[in-house]
Design a protein around this motif. Sequence first.
Motif, PDB file in Angstrom:
ATOM      1  N   ARG A   5      16.934  32.076  20.081  1.00 17.77           N
ATOM      2  CA  ARG A   5      15.951  32.223  19.018  1.00 17.77           C
ATOM      3  C   ARG A   5      14.554  31.828  19.492  1.00 17.77           C
ATOM      4  O   ARG A   5      13.551  32.282  18.946  1.00 17.77           O
ATOM      5  CB  ARG A   5      16.351  31.357  17.814  1.00 17.77           C
ATOM      6  N   GLU A   6      14.488  30.968  20.519  1.00 17.29           N
ATOM      7  CA  GLU A   6      13.190  30.554  21.049  1.00 17.29           C
ATOM      8  C   GLU A   6      12.441  31.726  21.694  1.00 17.29           C
ATOM      9  O   GLU A   6      11.218  31.685  21.824  1.00 17.29           O
ATOM     10  CB  GLU A   6      13.378  29.426  22.074  1.00 17.29           C
ATOM     11  N   LEU A   7      13.183  32.769  22.109  1.00 14.45           N
ATOM     12  CA  LEU A   7      12.535  33.919  22.738  1.00 14.45           C
ATOM     13  C   LEU A   7      11.559  34.596  21.789  1.00 14.45           C
ATOM     14  O   LEU A   7      10.534  35.134  22.200  1.00 14.45           O
ATOM     15  CB  LEU A   7      13.591  34.926  23.208  1.00 14.45           C
ATOM     16  N   PHE A   8      11.889  34.582  20.493  1.00 13.54           N
ATOM     17  CA  PHE A   8      11.060  35.275  19.519  1.00 13.54           C
ATOM     18  C   PHE A   8       9.763  34.520  19.212  1.00 13.54           C
ATOM     19  O   PHE A   8       8.923  35.008  18.459  1.00 13.54           O
ATOM     20  CB  PHE A   8      11.849  35.516  18.228  1.00 13.54           C
ATOM     21  N   LYS A   9       9.602  33.322  19.777  1.00 13.36           N
ATOM     22  CA  LYS A   9       8.355  32.585  19.637  1.00 13.36           C
ATOM     23  C   LYS A   9       7.391  32.906  20.776  1.00 13.36           C
ATOM     24  O   LYS A   9       6.249  32.470  20.765  1.00 13.36           O
ATOM     25  CB  LYS A   9       8.636  31.069  19.602  1.00 13.36           C
ATOM     26  N   GLN A  10       7.867  33.677  21.762  1.00 11.07           N
ATOM     27  CA  GLN A  10       7.030  34.033  22.897  1.00 11.07           C
ATOM     28  C   GLN A  10       6.336  35.361  22.621  1.00 11.07           C
ATOM     29  O   GLN A  10       6.919  36.277  22.028  1.00 11.07           O
ATOM     30  CB  GLN A  10       7.877  34.136  24.169  1.00 11.07           C
ATOM     31  N   PRO A  11       5.069  35.513  23.052  1.00 11.28           N
ATOM     32  CA  PRO A  11       4.318  36.758  22.790  1.00 11.28           C
ATOM     33  C   PRO A  11       5.026  38.011  23.292  1.00 11.28           C
ATOM     34  O   PRO A  11       4.977  39.042  22.639  1.00 11.28           O
ATOM     35  CB  PRO A  11       3.000  36.528  23.535  1.00 11.28           C
ATOM     36  N   LEU A  12       5.704  37.915  24.447  1.00 15.74           N
ATOM     37  CA  LEU A  12       6.373  39.089  25.002  1.00 15.74           C
ATOM     38  C   LEU A  12       7.391  39.658  24.028  1.00 15.74           C
ATOM     39  O   LEU A  12       7.484  40.876  23.833  1.00 15.74           O
ATOM     40  CB  LEU A  12       7.050  38.724  26.328  1.00 15.74           C
ATOM     41  N   HIS A  13       8.194  38.780  23.412  1.00 11.29           N
ATOM     42  CA  HIS A  13       9.276  39.233  22.540  1.00 11.29           C
ATOM     43  C   HIS A  13       8.856  39.368  21.077  1.00 11.29           C
ATOM     44  O   HIS A  13       9.465  40.138  20.327  1.00 11.29           O
ATOM     45  CB  HIS A  13      10.462  38.262  22.631  1.00 11.29           C
ATOM     46  N   SER A  14       7.834  38.620  20.666  1.00  5.14           N
ATOM     47  CA  SER A  14       7.458  38.654  19.246  1.00  5.14           C
ATOM     48  C   SER A  14       6.300  39.600  18.958  1.00  5.14           C
ATOM     49  O   SER A  14       6.104  39.997  17.806  1.00  5.14           O
ATOM     50  CB  SER A  14       7.068  37.239  18.781  1.00  5.14           C
ATOM     51  N   ILE A  15       5.537  39.986  19.996  1.00  7.09           N
ATOM     52  CA  ILE A  15       4.377  40.862  19.775  1.00  7.09           C
ATOM     53  C   ILE A  15       4.409  42.098  20.663  1.00  7.09           C
ATOM     54  O   ILE A  15       4.445  43.230  20.177  1.00  7.09           O
ATOM     55  CB  ILE A  15       3.055  40.086  20.008  1.00  7.09           C
ATOM     56  N   TYR A  16       4.393  41.898  21.974  1.00  3.42           N
ATOM     57  CA  TYR A  16       4.197  43.019  22.902  1.00  3.42           C
ATOM     58  C   TYR A  16       5.321  44.050  22.836  1.00  3.42           C
ATOM     59  O   TYR A  16       5.065  45.257  22.718  1.00  3.42           O
ATOM     60  CB  TYR A  16       4.045  42.499  24.326  1.00  3.42           C
ATOM     61  N   ILE A  17       6.566  43.620  22.929  1.00  5.03           N
ATOM     62  CA  ILE A  17       7.689  44.571  22.906  1.00  5.03           C
ATOM     63  C   ILE A  17       7.786  45.292  21.560  1.00  5.03           C
ATOM     64  O   ILE A  17       7.881  46.533  21.527  1.00  5.03           O
ATOM     65  CB  ILE A  17       9.007  43.867  23.266  1.00  5.03           C
ATOM     66  N   PRO A  18       7.757  44.564  20.404  1.00  5.11           N
ATOM     67  CA  PRO A  18       7.821  45.280  19.119  1.00  5.11           C
ATOM     68  C   PRO A  18       6.674  46.274  18.927  1.00  5.11           C
ATOM     69  O   PRO A  18       6.898  47.389  18.452  1.00  5.11           O
ATOM     70  CB  PRO A  18       7.737  44.135  18.089  1.00  5.11           C
ATOM     71  N   CYS A  19       5.457  45.858  19.330  1.00  2.24           N
ATOM     72  CA  CYS A  19       4.315  46.762  19.179  1.00  2.24           C
ATOM     73  C   CYS A  19       4.469  47.996  20.064  1.00  2.24           C
ATOM     74  O   CYS A  19       4.150  49.122  19.659  1.00  2.24           O
ATOM     75  CB  CYS A  19       3.010  46.043  19.505  1.00  2.24           C
ATOM     76  N   GLY A  20       4.957  47.817  21.271  1.00  2.00           N
ATOM     77  CA  GLY A  20       5.186  48.936  22.170  1.00  2.00           C
ATOM     78  C   GLY A  20       6.205  49.902  21.611  1.00  2.00           C
ATOM     79  O   GLY A  20       6.044  51.128  21.709  1.00  2.00           O
ATOM     80  N   LEU A  21       7.267  49.361  21.009  1.00  2.04           N
ATOM     81  CA  LEU A  21       8.296  50.215  20.417  1.00  2.04           C
ATOM     82  C   LEU A  21       7.757  50.980  19.213  1.00  2.04           C
ATOM     83  O   LEU A  21       8.105  52.160  18.998  1.00  2.04           O
ATOM     84  CB  LEU A  21       9.497  49.357  19.994  1.00  2.04           C
ATOM     85  N   ILE A  22       6.907  50.324  18.415  1.00  3.99           N
ATOM     86  CA  ILE A  22       6.325  51.002  17.249  1.00  3.99           C
ATOM     87  C   ILE A  22       5.450  52.172  17.695  1.00  3.99           C
ATOM     88  O   ILE A  22       5.520  53.279  17.135  1.00  3.99           O
ATOM     89  CB  ILE A  22       5.506  50.007  16.399  1.00  3.99           C
ATOM     90  N   ILE A  23       4.616  51.938  18.705  1.00  8.62           N
ATOM     91  CA  ILE A  23       3.732  53.007  19.202  1.00  8.62           C
ATOM     92  C   ILE A  23       4.546  54.157  19.792  1.00  8.62           C
ATOM     93  O   ILE A  23       4.273  55.339  19.523  1.00  8.62           O
ATOM     94  CB  ILE A  23       2.759  52.437  20.254  1.00  8.62           C
TER      95      ILE A  23
END
Length: 296
Positions: A5-23
């Motif tokens: 669960r700590e992974l989702f507090k990191q920018p890579l997993h909580s921002i960059y990857i989700p945003c990339g998938l949305i785009i």
Amino acid sequence: MEDKRELFKQPLHSIYIPCGLIIAGTLLFGLEYLPYSLTFIVGVCSFKYYEAYQRRSLIHKTQWRDLELIDKTLINRNTLIFRFKLNREDEVLDIPTGHHVACCFTINGKDEIRFYSPILNQFDAGFFDILVKHYENGVVSRKLAELREGQTVKFRGPFGTLDYVPNMAKKLALVAGGSGITPILQVITDIITNPEDNTSISLIFANESEKDILLKSEIDEIAKKYPDFEVNYTVTNAPENWTGSTGYVTKEMMQKYLPEASPENRMFICGPPGLKSLAVGLSEELGWEKDNVFCF
């Protein structure tokens, strides 16, 4: 085991990857939907950055922050524990093992700064404690003793040069004197709360009298629960029923109660200047290499 669960507090997993998938998903449906996706992404990112700002640590390395005193407890005739409030109820003071915070008072137009090692517990949230021994001519310790609950003190940090790594030593020799027990206790706590750290610990704790032994009940409880931790107390002025060692730390005492000098062992020392100088000199006589001896 790592908490995923700590992974989702990191920018890579909580921002960059989700945003990339949305785009990427938006482009599959059509370029005309991209402005809507970007608007949504900006909103999510703004919320994430605000959330991160709210969860920032109250203690800062370079900026002084005012922290409120919420409690103080008298330990003995000249020692108190001061409890200061953190930013949030769930915030834990996260500083490296053996490090300390700076405390500042402006007295007669001059900033008086002293360094204290917090008494850390992994379950303490919303506050941190510092143990302060009051000296007759102490400038900052006297100001702290005069504080009332609700008043604030300037803090910043952390500071320190100890780079403790689990299992960096097979056996750890500890020599402490007076309030110098606080960073030593940080090291002990870090070891005994880490199941993967198999370091064996031996402590010599020197004080003027039995009444001056700080946090003795806590240390005795640790020694009772953890077989790889041993403590020996020595006091200069021993009462009649005293069963520990007496006098200053000696070469014979270190030979008897601490592990032998070895490339795989380490020694940490903390206390008044006289004790540190004495212990370092004795460690050299016992064959300890300078690189294996650390003074706080």
